[in-house]
Design a protein around this motif. Structure first.
Motif, PDB file in Angstrom:
ATOM      1  N   THR A  12     -31.527  64.047  79.362  1.00  0.00           N
ATOM      2  CA  THR A  12     -32.195  64.594  80.539  1.00  0.00           C
ATOM      3  C   THR A  12     -31.804  63.830  81.796  1.00  0.00           C
ATOM      4  OG1 THR A  12     -34.049  65.272  79.154  1.00  0.00           O
ATOM      5  CG2 THR A  12     -34.452  65.129  81.530  1.00  0.00           C
ATOM      6  N   VAL A  13     -31.780  62.523  81.713  1.00  0.00           N
ATOM      7  CA  VAL A  13     -31.451  61.691  82.882  1.00  0.00           C
ATOM      8  C   VAL A  13     -30.007  61.932  83.324  1.00  0.00           C
ATOM      9  CG1 VAL A  13     -31.149  59.305  83.664  1.00  0.00           C
ATOM     10  CG2 VAL A  13     -33.225  59.963  82.431  1.00  0.00           C
ATOM     11  N   VAL A  14     -29.106  62.019  82.375  1.00  0.00           N
ATOM     12  CA  VAL A  14     -27.692  62.276  82.714  1.00  0.00           C
ATOM     13  C   VAL A  14     -27.549  63.647  83.369  1.00  0.00           C
ATOM     14  CG1 VAL A  14     -25.392  62.681  81.721  1.00  0.00           C
ATOM     15  CG2 VAL A  14     -26.740  60.703  80.993  1.00  0.00           C
ATOM     16  N   ALA A  15     -28.191  64.654  82.796  1.00  0.00           N
ATOM     17  CA  ALA A  15     -28.124  66.006  83.371  1.00  0.00           C
ATOM     18  C   ALA A  15     -28.740  66.025  84.765  1.00  0.00           C
ATOM     19  CB  ALA A  15     -28.838  66.996  82.453  1.00  0.00           C
ATOM     20  N   ALA A  16     -29.886  65.366  84.920  1.00  0.00           N
ATOM     21  CA  ALA A  16     -30.559  65.333  86.225  1.00  0.00           C
ATOM     22  C   ALA A  16     -29.707  64.616  87.259  1.00  0.00           C
ATOM     23  CB  ALA A  16     -31.923  64.657  86.091  1.00  0.00           C
ATOM     24  N   VAL A  60     -31.722  55.117  88.889  1.00  0.00           N
ATOM     25  CA  VAL A  60     -31.603  53.871  88.118  1.00  0.00           C
ATOM     26  C   VAL A  60     -30.421  53.969  87.150  1.00  0.00           C
ATOM     27  CG1 VAL A  60     -32.739  52.455  86.344  1.00  0.00           C
ATOM     28  CG2 VAL A  60     -34.005  53.191  88.384  1.00  0.00           C
ATOM     29  N   HIS A  61     -30.276  55.107  86.505  1.00  0.00           N
ATOM     30  CA  HIS A  61     -29.164  55.331  85.571  1.00  0.00           C
ATOM     31  C   HIS A  61     -27.816  55.206  86.292  1.00  0.00           C
ATOM     32  CE1 HIS A  61     -26.500  57.354  82.732  1.00  0.00           C
ATOM     33  NE2 HIS A  61     -26.210  58.233  83.681  1.00  0.00           N
ATOM     34  N   LEU A  62     -27.676  55.878  87.415  1.00  0.00           N
ATOM     35  CA  LEU A  62     -26.419  55.827  88.168  1.00  0.00           C
ATOM     36  C   LEU A  62     -26.131  54.422  88.662  1.00  0.00           C
ATOM     37  CD1 LEU A  62     -26.747  59.173  90.133  1.00  0.00           C
ATOM     38  CD2 LEU A  62     -25.123  58.662  88.279  1.00  0.00           C
ATOM     39  N   ASN A  63     -27.159  53.714  89.084  1.00  0.00           N
ATOM     40  CA  ASN A  63     -26.971  52.338  89.543  1.00  0.00           C
ATOM     41  C   ASN A  63     -26.519  51.444  88.388  1.00  0.00           C
ATOM     42  OD1 ASN A  63     -27.150  50.315  91.667  1.00  0.00           O
ATOM     43  ND2 ASN A  63     -28.826  49.489  90.440  1.00  0.00           N
ATOM     44  N   ARG A  64     -27.112  51.642  87.224  1.00  0.00           N
ATOM     45  CA  ARG A  64     -26.721  50.854  86.052  1.00  0.00           C
ATOM     46  C   ARG A  64     -25.238  51.068  85.745  1.00  0.00           C
ATOM     47  NH1 ARG A  64     -30.188  52.916  82.149  1.00  0.00           N
ATOM     48  NH2 ARG A  64     -31.897  52.154  83.406  1.00  0.00           N
ATOM     49  N   LEU A  65     -24.787  52.317  85.804  1.00  0.00           N
ATOM     50  CA  LEU A  65     -23.371  52.607  85.574  1.00  0.00           C
ATOM     51  C   LEU A  65     -22.486  51.940  86.615  1.00  0.00           C
ATOM     52  CD1 LEU A  65     -23.488  56.433  84.706  1.00  0.00           C
ATOM     53  CD2 LEU A  65     -23.213  54.511  83.120  1.00  0.00           C
ATOM     54  N   ILE A  68     -18.765  47.505  88.272  1.00  0.00           N
ATOM     55  CA  ILE A  68     -18.471  46.355  89.136  1.00  0.00           C
ATOM     56  C   ILE A  68     -18.257  45.110  88.289  1.00  0.00           C
ATOM     57  CG2 ILE A  68     -19.442  44.773  90.850  1.00  0.00           C
ATOM     58  CD1 ILE A  68     -20.839  47.287  92.094  1.00  0.00           C
ATOM     59  N   HIS A  69     -19.173  44.834  87.369  1.00  0.00           N
ATOM     60  CA  HIS A  69     -19.054  43.635  86.525  1.00  0.00           C
ATOM     61  C   HIS A  69     -17.762  43.664  85.713  1.00  0.00           C
ATOM     62  CE1 HIS A  69     -22.768  41.595  87.405  1.00  0.00           C
ATOM     63  NE2 HIS A  69     -23.436  42.725  87.270  1.00  0.00           N
ATOM     64  N   GLU A  70     -17.395  44.835  85.231  1.00  0.00           N
ATOM     65  CA  GLU A  70     -16.165  44.968  84.462  1.00  0.00           C
ATOM     66  C   GLU A  70     -14.942  44.646  85.317  1.00  0.00           C
ATOM     67  OE1 GLU A  70     -13.803  48.763  82.743  1.00  0.00           O
ATOM     68  OE2 GLU A  70     -15.872  48.539  82.028  1.00  0.00           O
ATOM     69  N   ARG A  71     -14.947  45.076  86.559  1.00  0.00           N
ATOM     70  CA  ARG A  71     -13.791  44.895  87.443  1.00  0.00           C
ATOM     71  C   ARG A  71     -13.756  43.536  88.127  1.00  0.00           C
ATOM     72  NH1 ARG A  71     -12.389  50.003  89.788  1.00  0.00           N
ATOM     73  NH2 ARG A  71     -10.950  48.873  91.122  1.00  0.00           N
ATOM     74  N   LEU A  75     -16.794  49.656  95.041  1.00  0.00           N
ATOM     75  CA  LEU A  75     -17.288  50.447  93.908  1.00  0.00           C
ATOM     76  C   LEU A  75     -18.712  50.940  94.106  1.00  0.00           C
ATOM     77  CD1 LEU A  75     -15.757  48.440  90.931  1.00  0.00           C
ATOM     78  CD2 LEU A  75     -15.007  50.645  91.860  1.00  0.00           C
ATOM     79  N   TRP A  76     -19.446  50.349  94.997  1.00  0.00           N
ATOM     80  CA  TRP A  76     -20.832  50.773  95.222  1.00  0.00           C
ATOM     81  C   TRP A  76     -20.947  51.532  96.543  1.00  0.00           C
ATOM     82  CZ3 TRP A  76     -25.584  51.356  97.198  1.00  0.00           C
ATOM     83  CH2 TRP A  76     -26.693  51.345  96.357  1.00  0.00           C
ATOM     84  N   LEU A  77     -20.719  50.854  97.650  1.00  0.00           N
ATOM     85  CA  LEU A  77     -20.958  51.453  98.969  1.00  0.00           C
ATOM     86  C   LEU A  77     -19.923  52.518  99.339  1.00  0.00           C
ATOM     87  CD1 LEU A  77     -21.866  48.069 100.625  1.00  0.00           C
ATOM     88  CD2 LEU A  77     -23.462  49.967 100.265  1.00  0.00           C
ATOM     89  N   VAL A  78     -18.661  52.251  99.071  1.00  0.00           N
ATOM     90  CA  VAL A  78     -17.637  53.229  99.427  1.00  0.00           C
ATOM     91  C   VAL A  78     -17.755  54.461  98.532  1.00  0.00           C
ATOM     92  CG1 VAL A  78     -15.146  53.664  99.656  1.00  0.00           C
ATOM     93  CG2 VAL A  78     -16.110  51.476 100.424  1.00  0.00           C
TER      94      VAL A  78
END
Length: 184
Positions: A10-14, A58-63, A68-71, A88-91
């Motif tokens: 549901t969260v992903v679809a939303a 919250v879901h999108l921010n977690r992704l 960011i942490h990965e890169r 990766l966040w603001l742009v």
């Protein structure tokens, strides 16, 4: 009790719907259809659209933070790490708003969850600054992080396009690094 898989679906679809149509134009019926469930089933998971929106943000921010942490491992200097986080966040948010104007709700600072995810970005950037400048008090790192986040966000108002914002972001990061004596 609702299954985690149903909530996640549901969260992903939303999130996809809110990014495409914004908060106002997305209905609980749209979310239920996208999540392949009935509206009553959706209301068993979330009491209203506001709660679904919060979970989606919250879901999108977690992704975004995970990316960011990965890169960050590929970034050699403080300037590269700060630029990576901002890019990766603001742009990405700027690019989303330009390509999908209805998605502006996802970046509306009058919404508490949006302020909270910005605070998480600020905290990440403050840790990056503090980790590279051990002699700097943590409060200064937090203030510098806040200044960087909102200066880059503000530059979006005058950027001609994503490449222009990316270039201005790089300059802003370089200025900050020079100001704290850490180069670019």
């Amino acid at each position: 009790m609702a299954s985690e898989a149903k909530i996640d679906r549901t969260v992903v679809a939303a999130a996809e719907l809110f990014m495409r149509h914004g908060f106002a134009r997305t209905t609980m019926g749209d979310i239920a259809r996208a999540a392949d469930m009935s509206r009553p089933a959706l209301y068993l998971l979330f009491p209203g659209k506001e709660e679904v929106f919060e979970a989606a943000v919250v879901h999108l921010n977690r992704l975004r933070l995970a990316e960011i942490h990965e890169r960050l491992g590929d970034a050699a200097t403080l300037g590269d790490r700060l630029f990576t986080a901002c890019d990766l966040w603001l742009v990405q948010v700027f690019d989303l708003q330009r390509t999908t104007p209805d998605a502006r709700d996802m970046d509306d600072l009058s919404i508490p969850v949006v302020r909270r995810v910005y605070a998480e970005l600020e905290a990440l950037i403050a840790r990056l600054i503090a980790g590279s400048a051990a002699e700097m008090p943590p409060a200064d790192s937090a203030e510098l992080a806040r200044g960087l986040v909102f200066s880059v966000r503000g530059l979006g108002a005058v950027a001609a396009d994503v490449d222009d914002l990316r270039a201005m972001t790089r300059r802003q990061v370089d200025l900050l690094c020079r100001a704290i004596g850490r180069g670019g």
